[in-house]
Design a protein around this motif. Structure first.
Motif, short mmCIF file in Angstrom:
data_model
loop_
_atom_site.label_atom_id
_atom_site.label_comp_id
_atom_site.label_asym_id
_atom_site.label_seq_id
_atom_site.Cartn_x
_atom_site.Cartn_y
_atom_site.Cartn_z
N ALA A 1 0.83 -1.21 0.00
CA ALA A 1 0.00 0.00 0.00
C ALA A 1 0.86 1.26 0.00
O ALA A 1 0.62 2.20 -0.76
CB ALA A 1 -0.94 -0.01 1.21
N LEU A 2 1.91 1.25 0.82
CA LEU A 2 2.82 2.40 0.88
C LEU A 2 3.53 2.60 -0.46
O LEU A 2 3.66 3.73 -0.94
CB LEU A 2 3.84 2.19 2.00
N GLU A 3 3.98 1.52 -1.07
CA GLU A 3 4.67 1.62 -2.37
C GLU A 3 3.74 2.18 -3.45
O GLU A 3 4.16 2.98 -4.28
CB GLU A 3 5.20 0.25 -2.80
N VAL A 4 2.48 1.75 -3.44
CA VAL A 4 1.53 2.25 -4.43
C VAL A 4 1.29 3.74 -4.23
O VAL A 4 1.27 4.52 -5.19
CB VAL A 4 0.22 1.44 -4.40
N VAL A 5 1.13 4.17 -2.98
CA VAL A 5 0.95 5.59 -2.69
C VAL A 5 2.16 6.38 -3.17
O VAL A 5 2.03 7.43 -3.80
CB VAL A 5 0.68 5.81 -1.18
N GLN B 1 14.35 -3.44 -17.15
CA GLN B 1 14.04 -2.04 -17.48
C GLN B 1 15.08 -1.48 -18.45
O GLN B 1 14.74 -0.72 -19.36
CB GLN B 1 13.99 -1.19 -16.22
N TYR B 2 16.33 -1.85 -18.25
CA TYR B 2 17.40 -1.38 -19.14
C TYR B 2 17.11 -1.79 -20.59
O TYR B 2 17.40 -1.04 -21.53
CB TYR B 2 18.74 -1.96 -18.68
N PHE B 3 16.54 -2.98 -20.75
CA PHE B 3 16.25 -3.49 -22.10
C PHE B 3 14.81 -3.18 -22.54
O PHE B 3 14.33 -3.75 -23.51
CB PHE B 3 16.52 -5.00 -22.15
N HIS B 4 14.13 -2.27 -21.82
CA HIS B 4 12.78 -1.81 -22.18
C HIS B 4 11.80 -2.98 -22.34
O HIS B 4 11.06 -3.07 -23.31
CB HIS B 4 12.83 -0.96 -23.45
N LEU C 1 6.84 -6.17 -24.52
CA LEU C 1 5.56 -6.82 -24.29
C LEU C 1 4.38 -5.98 -24.78
O LEU C 1 3.25 -6.47 -24.83
CB LEU C 1 5.37 -7.09 -22.79
N GLY C 2 4.65 -4.73 -25.14
CA GLY C 2 3.58 -3.82 -25.54
C GLY C 2 2.81 -3.28 -24.34
O GLY C 2 1.67 -2.83 -24.48
N ALA D 1 1.41 -1.91 -14.87
CA ALA D 1 2.70 -2.53 -15.22
C ALA D 1 3.85 -1.57 -14.95
O ALA D 1 4.88 -1.98 -14.39
CB ALA D 1 2.70 -2.97 -16.69
N THR D 2 3.69 -0.31 -15.31
CA THR D 2 4.78 0.64 -15.09
C THR D 2 4.96 0.95 -13.61
O THR D 2 6.08 1.17 -13.16
CB THR D 2 4.58 1.95 -15.89
#
Length: 136
Positions: free
Chosen positions: A18-22, A75-78, A83-84, A91-92
């Motif tokens: 919950a904290l991470e989402v906030v 993330q480095y390789f996008h 995956l689109g 996802a982000t």
């Protein structure tokens, strides 16, 4: 490694999620979001793993750190673009969207904190329902 439910770790994982989402959705500063959020991510994963698996702290921490590093290198390789999914907000938020070397340091610090706390708590039972067993 066995399945088990550990309420304390589950509650910690739920609170950290919950904290991470906030943090991810509402904080757009230059300290908490980029550093504290990344520091807490492996702590969340560790609590999640320990809420459902009877696993030694060092093994769980090492696995969590490897997963954290893997996600960062994806993330480095996008990876989300491959995956689109680059425009899918969930996802982000969960997987991130750009590589930062400092994130690896934050993940390492989060795992170090987990190991320090576990060491201060002392050995814990890995047996189901906390009865018997050893912390090996």
């Amino acid at each position: 490694m066995r399945l088990r439910f550990e309420k304390r770790y589950f509650l910690l994982a739920s609170g950290l999620l919950a904290l991470e989402v906030v943090i991810a959705l509402y904080l757009h500063d230059k300290i908490i979001r980029p550093y504290v959020g990344d520091f807490l991510a492996p702590v969340f994963l560790y609590c999640l793993v320990c809420s459902g698996l009877a696993v030694a702290p060092m093994r769980a921490a090492a696995g969590v750190l490897l997963i954290s590093y893997l996600i960062e290198f994806l993330q480095y390789f996008h990876f989300l673009s491959w995956l689109g999914w680059q425009h899918i907000r969930v996802a982000t938020v969960l997987l991130g969207n750009h590589f930062e070397w400092s994130d690896l340091l934050a993940y390492t610090g989060g795992v170090a904190l987990v190991l320090l706390v576990e060491q201060m708590r002392g050995p814990r039972s890995l047996a189901p329902n906390g009865i018997g067993g050893s912390a090996a």
